[in-house]
Design a protein around this motif. Sequence first.
Motif, PDB file in Angstrom:
ATOM      1  N   GLU A 179      13.139 -37.700 -16.264  1.00 55.46           N
ATOM      2  CA  GLU A 179      12.108 -38.592 -16.819  1.00 55.46           C
ATOM      3  C   GLU A 179      11.223 -37.880 -17.837  1.00 55.46           C
ATOM      4  OE1 GLU A 179       9.550 -40.978 -14.554  1.00 55.46           O
ATOM      5  OE2 GLU A 179      11.128 -41.904 -13.337  1.00 55.46           O
ATOM      6  N   THR A 180      10.857 -36.640 -17.556  1.00 56.63           N
ATOM      7  CA  THR A 180       9.820 -35.979 -18.361  1.00 56.63           C
ATOM      8  C   THR A 180      10.353 -34.965 -19.356  1.00 56.63           C
ATOM      9  OG1 THR A 180       9.500 -34.183 -16.777  1.00 56.63           O
ATOM     10  CG2 THR A 180       8.256 -36.206 -16.395  1.00 56.63           C
ATOM     11  N   ALA A 181      11.611 -34.534 -19.201  1.00 51.29           N
ATOM     12  CA  ALA A 181      12.185 -33.469 -20.033  1.00 51.29           C
ATOM     13  C   ALA A 181      11.358 -32.187 -19.938  1.00 51.29           C
ATOM     14  CB  ALA A 181      12.303 -33.909 -21.491  1.00 51.29           C
ATOM     15  N   CYS A 182      10.757 -31.939 -18.782  1.00 55.24           N
ATOM     16  CA  CYS A 182       9.949 -30.728 -18.611  1.00 55.24           C
ATOM     17  C   CYS A 182      10.849 -29.541 -18.314  1.00 55.24           C
ATOM     18  CB  CYS A 182       8.924 -30.912 -17.503  1.00 55.24           C
ATOM     19  SG  CYS A 182       9.621 -31.086 -15.844  1.00 55.24           S
ATOM     20  N   ARG A 183      10.317 -28.356 -18.508  1.00 56.62           N
ATOM     21  CA  ARG A 183      11.022 -27.126 -18.182  1.00 56.62           C
ATOM     22  C   ARG A 183      10.819 -26.795 -16.709  1.00 56.62           C
ATOM     23  NH1 ARG A 183       8.940 -26.312 -23.380  1.00 56.62           N
ATOM     24  NH2 ARG A 183      10.492 -25.594 -24.927  1.00 56.62           N
ATOM     25  N   ARG A 184      11.629 -25.853 -16.227  1.00 57.13           N
ATOM     26  CA  ARG A 184      11.506 -25.449 -14.819  1.00 57.13           C
ATOM     27  C   ARG A 184      10.107 -24.927 -14.513  1.00 57.13           C
ATOM     28  NH1 ARG A 184      16.418 -21.815 -12.639  1.00 57.13           N
ATOM     29  NH2 ARG A 184      15.120 -20.236 -13.649  1.00 57.13           N
ATOM     30  N   GLY A 185       9.591 -24.082 -15.420  1.00 59.57           N
ATOM     31  CA  GLY A 185       8.268 -23.517 -15.173  1.00 59.57           C
ATOM     32  C   GLY A 185       7.191 -24.577 -15.072  1.00 59.57           C
ATOM     33  N   THR A 205       1.974 -27.769 -17.637  1.00 59.48           N
ATOM     34  CA  THR A 205       1.623 -26.514 -18.299  1.00 59.48           C
ATOM     35  C   THR A 205       2.907 -25.727 -18.453  1.00 59.48           C
ATOM     36  OG1 THR A 205      -0.548 -26.533 -17.240  1.00 59.48           O
ATOM     37  CG2 THR A 205       0.193 -24.455 -18.219  1.00 59.48           C
ATOM     38  N   GLU A 206       3.328 -25.525 -19.705  1.00 56.28           N
ATOM     39  CA  GLU A 206       4.671 -24.996 -19.926  1.00 56.28           C
ATOM     40  C   GLU A 206       4.652 -23.765 -20.824  1.00 56.28           C
ATOM     41  OE1 GLU A 206       7.869 -28.387 -19.406  1.00 56.28           O
ATOM     42  OE2 GLU A 206       6.626 -28.810 -21.142  1.00 56.28           O
ATOM     43  N   LYS A 207       5.759 -23.540 -21.485  1.00 56.18           N
ATOM     44  CA  LYS A 207       6.000 -22.343 -22.277  1.00 56.18           C
ATOM     45  C   LYS A 207       4.880 -22.105 -23.287  1.00 56.18           C
ATOM     46  CE  LYS A 207       9.803 -20.331 -24.956  1.00 56.18           C
ATOM     47  NZ  LYS A 207      11.151 -20.600 -25.514  1.00 56.18           N
ATOM     48  N   GLY A 208       4.406 -20.859 -23.332  1.00 58.29           N
ATOM     49  CA  GLY A 208       3.350 -20.510 -24.271  1.00 58.29           C
ATOM     50  C   GLY A 208       1.988 -21.061 -23.894  1.00 58.29           C
ATOM     51  N   GLY A 209       1.829 -21.522 -22.646  1.00 57.23           N
ATOM     52  CA  GLY A 209       0.559 -22.072 -22.209  1.00 57.23           C
ATOM     53  C   GLY A 209       0.254 -23.459 -22.742  1.00 57.23           C
ATOM     54  N   THR A 210       1.253 -24.142 -23.321  1.00 57.88           N
ATOM     55  CA  THR A 210       1.034 -25.497 -23.823  1.00 57.88           C
ATOM     56  C   THR A 210       0.772 -26.451 -22.670  1.00 57.88           C
ATOM     57  OG1 THR A 210       3.413 -25.942 -23.790  1.00 57.88           O
ATOM     58  CG2 THR A 210       2.483 -25.117 -25.845  1.00 57.88           C
ATOM     59  N   LEU A 211      -0.092 -27.409 -22.918  1.00 57.24           N
ATOM     60  CA  LEU A 211      -0.472 -28.376 -21.889  1.00 57.24           C
ATOM     61  C   LEU A 211      -0.314 -29.786 -22.442  1.00 57.24           C
ATOM     62  CD1 LEU A 211      -3.449 -28.120 -19.475  1.00 57.24           C
ATOM     63  CD2 LEU A 211      -3.128 -30.229 -20.758  1.00 57.24           C
ATOM     64  N   ARG A 212       0.292 -30.661 -21.662  1.00 60.71           N
ATOM     65  CA  ARG A 212       0.452 -32.052 -22.097  1.00 60.71           C
ATOM     66  C   ARG A 212       0.430 -32.971 -20.887  1.00 60.71           C
ATOM     67  NH1 ARG A 212       6.245 -33.679 -21.828  1.00 60.71           N
ATOM     68  NH2 ARG A 212       7.472 -31.857 -21.169  1.00 60.71           N
ATOM     69  N   TRP A 213      -0.119 -34.169 -21.094  1.00 57.19           N
ATOM     70  CA  TRP A 213      -0.064 -35.228 -20.083  1.00 57.19           C
ATOM     71  C   TRP A 213       1.163 -36.082 -20.380  1.00 57.19           C
ATOM     72  CZ3 TRP A 213      -2.746 -35.678 -15.693  1.00 57.19           C
ATOM     73  CH2 TRP A 213      -3.939 -34.955 -15.569  1.00 57.19           C
TER      74      TRP A 213
END
Length: 293
Positions: A179-185, A205-213
């Motif tokens: 659903e979200t295409a998020c990474r494992r981290g 909160t993903e790669k490089g400290g990026t944050l998204r809702w």
Amino acid sequence: MPADPSCIVNARQMLAHLGLTPADLDAPPDPSRRMPTLAEYLPRVEAAASPGTRRTYGTYWNRMAAALGHLRLNEVTASDIEALMRQVTAGARTRRTGRQGRHAGEHVIAAARAVYRPAVADGYLPATDSPAHRVAKPRRLPNPRRDLTPGELLDINLVARTSGNGVILDALLLRLHTETACRRGGAIALRLVDLDTRHCLIRLTEKGGTLRWQPITPTLAARLLAHAEARGAVLPTDRLLRYRNGQPISSRRYDHLWTRIGECLPWVAVQGISTHWLRHTTLTWVERHYGYG
């Protein structure tokens, strides 16, 4: 024999150009500016590195310390680093998603550059003398990853829901990533406070400290909350995804999941399909139907 006055003038001009005085020539050398060995300097690099950098390069820094640690920073040559790269590439562990050690070789060069960048910044040697930057990284091969077909996704989810010791958790993981295409981290780092069931959002909160809702379906939002509450998540900072014993999951859960799926579906193991293929599948579908934006 008296000194040539013109030579004295030239010497004074040279000292002034270097920011020195004649008294500096008689001063004892500063021991703190002694050129350190690679083994002496590596702990300073590790202390200044981020946790992600230490996790990625730590193994390669240990290999550098074992092979080249006795050499001073200015004694390590480009051929030394290239020889280490060849050695690590040849001895790389065979993995399901491996590329014949090319990634390991690339990481050796990146790890060496991560050592010499601060060495240059600390003034131990000029940028042009960095041996790590004189070695070319192995050329990255085209990625074989592709988007999965609906039938392949169905088969993968069916295996996840009908085998193993945590079918509820595994099915929830696959649904979350699809659903979200998020990474494992991003999934592993999810906390209870990151789930907004009222607006059907999760904070990633993903790669490089990026944050998204990221919007999710009401069904997934409800299932995530029920899963967290049933497995002991109480405080806002408690991790969302958990094993049946209440412990938060780690990346090892993904490794076990795809190993099991590969045993049931041989084509998954042969093609090296992983969680990132789900991300690629979702992003490709969205781009084809709604555009890149």
